[in-house]
Design an enzyme around this catalytic site. Structure first.
Site: not given
Length: 464
Positions: A265-268, A210, A136, A106
């Site tokens: 992995l392909g999941v929610v 930062s 970040d 950032h």
């Protein structure tokens, strides 16, 4: 006699005070050697962004000014001729003698030019090697040799209460040092990605810090200062650093490829509360519940189903929803994985192969009822439901009304939600929904899955 007692008591207090002061003085560390050795490798970063004029101001300035009162003309003229650039300040540190510099994404993500100032006042233009928004982290390179450098700790081995030191440029004040203790480790901060478990400290960190290093007492960099919590914008004793173990893998990939590739992995997934855990037969909340499986993705190929509760992944316990993205994201595409799920009260072990992470959205529009005349009467959950348009993505029933103080209202359901699964039974019609509802016991938590504005959600629901 009374005076003697008072004097004796006073002497005792003085003695205790001297002892306490002596003990405190013996325990407080001296940071001066650490700061003196580390400071030459800490840098100040100026990220320069060139100003962009708006299309309106570029068109015809004379026409804009001719009918404007004189008192406002100076303001508009300044807007038509803005300063060429503005800069933001940050910190960083050198990690190799040939000029690689580590900082926060950032700090430099929107910069057109990046300038780095060393401890000896030398100034360099930096090349952006690569950035990783999810952690970040950004890697820069300057054209210099034989530079002082800092080492990233391969394993932080931090404990709450240990001393740590930060060096950076808060508010542009170069090479400022501050010290404190580790307040917490493995801190999950709600965010879009959840790929980092932060080190929380009470070190005074302010804007400009930062990207700067966080040191242990051995002079190793254990973290990269990244965020603060502050209602005022300044330090209130809550700062967060990215662990060096996370940075090491990211830096390696940025050097080699200029980008970071992660496993997918392909999941929610959703979080699990105590009531939902009891619906799975668990005595405490744990794991990540699968609320959606991407078609033809790694999870589907491995046999994952909606409603599965992932509790272990590649020998790592999944304590909460936030753990799974971090664990999976640390693995490379193509990695063979083994994970445990709880399905309808039974534990199963699945195997699969991760694919490359890609930005996808499972959002879809909310289906509309196919025929509202086929609505049900208010049921034991406090709902009236209707069929969902067969052309929609989701199968199930749509919520039309919710009774006040009902099981459904307590579970957080809203009008328009699409209920797709109840007590781990997939719903494809009003009839299948009614059959499940009729068999639900009272005072027992059951899992319910619904879709709201395209987002799948798991909750627990209890009929009282």
């Amino acid at each position: 006699m009374k005076r003697l007692v008072l004097r004796t008591f006073g002497l005792i207090l003085l003695s205790v005070s001297l002892v306490v002061t002596s003990v405190e003085a013996a325990q407080l560390p001296d940071f001066s050697d650490l700061i003196e050795k580390a400071s030459p490798a800490v840098v100040k970063i100026t990220a320069v962004t060139k100003a962009r004029q708006t299309r309106q101001l570029r068109q015809s300035p004379n026409e804009q000014l001719q009918d404007i009162p004189e008192i406002f003309r100076d303001l508009l003229e300044q807007r038509q001729n803005p300063q060429r650039e503005h800069g933001s300040l940050g910190s960083g540190f050198i990690i190799s003698s040939d000029g690689y510099v580590l900082t926060n994404n950032h700090v430099v993500s929107e910069a057109d030019e990046i300038k780095i100032i060393l401890n000896d006042d030398r100034e360099f233009e930096a090349k952006l090697i690569g950035t990783d928004e999810r952690t970040d982290i950004a890697l820069l390179k300057i054209d210099a040799k034989n530079l002082p450098q800092l080492s990233l700790a391969k394993n932080e081995k931090l404990k709450v209460g240990q001393w740590v030191v930060a060096i950076g440029s808060p508010f542009g004040l170069d090479y400022s040092a501050s010290a404190g203790i580790v307040s917490a480790i493995g801190r999950n901060i709600p965010s879009e990605h959840n790929y980092v478990q932060f080190i929380q400290t009470d070190v005074a960190i302010n804007p400009g810090n930062s990207g700067g290093p966080l040191f242990n007492m051995d002079g190793e960099v254990v973290g990269i200062n990244s965020q603060i919590y502050s209602p005022s914008g300044g330090s209130v004793g809550l700062s967060f650093a990215i662990p060096s173990s996370v940075a090491l893998d990211v830096v390696s990939q940025l050097k080699d490829k200029g980008r970071v590739e992660r496993g997918w992995l392909g999941v929610v997934i959703g979080n699990v509360d105590k009531d939902l855990a009891s619906a799975y037969g668990l005595d405490k909340a744990q794991g990540a519940i699968v609320s959606e499986v991407y078609p033809k993705g790694p999870a589907e190929k491995a046999g994952v189903k909606v409603g599965d509760l992932i509790v272990k992944f590649n020998d790592h316990d999944v304590h909460s929803q936030a753990d799974l993205p971090r664990i999976v994201g640390q693995l490379a595409p193509g990695t063979k994985v083994t994970f445990d799920v709880i399905r309808k009260g039974k534990r199963e072990t699945l195997t699969g192969v991760l694919e490359k992470l890609k930005d996808e959205s499972g959002a879809t529009s909310t289906p509309t009822p196919a025929n509202e005349s086929k609505t049900t009467k208010t049921d034991s959950l406090g709902l009236t439901v209707a069929p969902v348009d067969s052309g929609g993505k989701e199968k199930g029933v749509q919520v039309l009304t919710i009774e006040p103080d009902s099981a459904a209202q307590r579970a957080g359901l809203q009008r328009g939600d699409i209920i797709t699964q109840l007590d781990f039974v997939d719903l494809d019609s009003v009839a299948s929904y009614g059959k499940v509802v009729t068999g639900l016991p009272k005072n027992t938590a059951k899992a319910i899955r619904f879709v709201r504005n395209g987002t799948p959600v798991f909750r627990s629901i209890i009929i009282k």
